[in-house]
Enzyme design. Structure first.
Site, short mmCIF file in Angstrom:
data_model
loop_
_atom_site.label_atom_id
_atom_site.label_comp_id
_atom_site.label_asym_id
_atom_site.label_seq_id
_atom_site.Cartn_x
_atom_site.Cartn_y
_atom_site.Cartn_z
N ASN A 14 -6.08 72.28 68.00
CA ASN A 14 -5.57 73.59 67.80
C ASN A 14 -6.44 74.14 67.00
OD1 ASN A 14 -2.60 73.84 69.02
ND2 ASN A 14 -2.39 72.36 67.48
N THR A 15 -7.44 73.54 66.18
CA THR A 15 -8.27 74.11 65.09
C THR A 15 -9.65 73.53 65.55
OG1 THR A 15 -7.63 72.46 63.49
CG2 THR A 15 -6.34 74.50 63.41
N HIS A 16 -9.72 72.37 66.04
CA HIS A 16 -11.27 71.88 66.15
C HIS A 16 -11.39 71.19 67.26
CE1 HIS A 16 -10.72 71.87 61.70
NE2 HIS A 16 -11.75 71.68 61.56
N TYR A 96 7.78 62.98 79.70
CA TYR A 96 8.30 64.30 80.08
C TYR A 96 7.03 65.23 80.54
CZ TYR A 96 7.43 65.53 75.22
OH TYR A 96 7.10 65.92 73.97
N GLY A 100 2.07 66.77 75.42
CA GLY A 100 0.59 66.78 75.36
C GLY A 100 -0.31 65.78 75.58
N ASP A 102 -2.96 65.06 74.60
CA ASP A 102 -3.57 64.38 73.33
C ASP A 102 -2.70 63.21 72.72
OD1 ASP A 102 -1.81 66.24 72.53
OD2 ASP A 102 -2.69 66.74 70.73
N ARG A 103 -1.42 63.50 72.72
CA ARG A 103 -0.37 62.30 72.21
C ARG A 103 -0.38 61.29 73.14
NH1 ARG A 103 5.46 64.63 71.63
NH2 ARG A 103 5.84 62.59 70.81
N THR A 125 -2.42 69.25 62.56
CA THR A 125 -1.94 70.64 62.43
C THR A 125 -0.45 70.42 62.32
OG1 THR A 125 -4.10 71.40 63.39
CG2 THR A 125 -1.99 72.71 63.01
#
Length: 256
Positions: A14-16, A96, A100, A102-103, A125
């Site tokens: 989300n930020t990087h 599901y 994400g 990433d997860r 984040t």
């Protein structure tokens, strides 16, 4: 993937932008950059030519990309040797559809590195917990605002509070003696109490599970939890900021 060549992994959060350079299976270097406003990948890439350009072939190496920010993903779609990873690429079962990537990659990386079952606690984040059993079946998890985001919500939504610049590296006392310290204590110790509850529940079901912390606040959360509940000192509890890269690398090694 040619395991003799240099290749890149990029996780966009989300930020990087979180970068890694590999030579085959060996991790060479990692770094992060704040997400930028450029419309294409070239300005972002040109800032890192010394790191990214293969010194032998002088060509752009393969790039394995996982992103949770669609507008950032678009910047890289014209990259010459792009492998764009989606949830379906991760061999976890029972996920599901909106989990994400990433997860999923982080949990996969933690599992292939430390063993299954695995509980991954990612202090980013957003603070997420992801549980996977011994047969690589996703069993569930949770998502809540991260430490910084909780503080930011109070700062922006409460008229009487000024800027809150907390040091999330020093464990705060349980009881605050002014407004900032009370907020920091409230956020931190409430989060730890919640983590303790979820970890206990997971270990009752999967007592041989590995527990892995990652993310920018991962080290801080792990240290606080061990101070809060010393019983976890005897458990296989890991700190690894690179689990998502281990997950990407594991997928790359399977690619012909």
């Amino acid at each position: 993937m040619n395991l003799n060549n240099r290749w890149l992994a990029l996780s966009i959060g989300n930020t990087h932008h979180y970068w890694a350079i590999f030579r085959g299976r060996k991790l060479i270097k990692t770094w992060k950059e704040i997400n930028q406003l450029s419309k294409t990948f070239q300005p972002l890439y040109s800032q890192n030519t010394d790191y990214l350009l293969d010194p032998h072939s002088h060509q752009w190496p393969e790039l394995w990309l996982a992103s949770v920010v669609p507008q950032e993903t678009k910047k890289w779609l014209d990259y010459p040797h792009l492998h764009l990873l989606n949830l379906a690429d991760v061999p976890l079962q029972n996920c599901y559809p909106t989990l994400g990537v990433d997860r999923a990659l982080g949990a996969w990386g933690a599992g292939v590195t430390y063993g299954w079952p695995v509980l991954l606690i990612d202090g980013g984040t957003a603070l997420t917990i992801t549980g996977v059993d011994a047969t690589q079946q996703f069993q569930g998890g949770l998502i809540l605002p991260g430490l910084g985001l909780m503080a930011k919500s109070l700062e922006t939504q409460t008229a009487a509070l000024s800027s809150l610049n907390f040091n999330w590296e020093t464990i705060p006392p349980l009881w605050g003696n002014d407004t900032p310290s009370a907020i920091q204590a409230g956020i931190f110790w409430t989060v730890l109490s919640g983590l303790d509850r979820f970890i206990q529940d997971w270990l009752q079901e999967y007592p041989t599970s590995q527990v892995t912390f990652t993310g920018g606040d991962g080290e801080f959360l792990k240290a606080g939890l061990l101070q809060f509940q010393p019983k976890y000192l005897s458990l296989p509890c890991h700190l690894d900021p690179h689990v998502i890269f281990w997950g990407i690398a594991a997928l790359g090694q399977q690619d012909p």
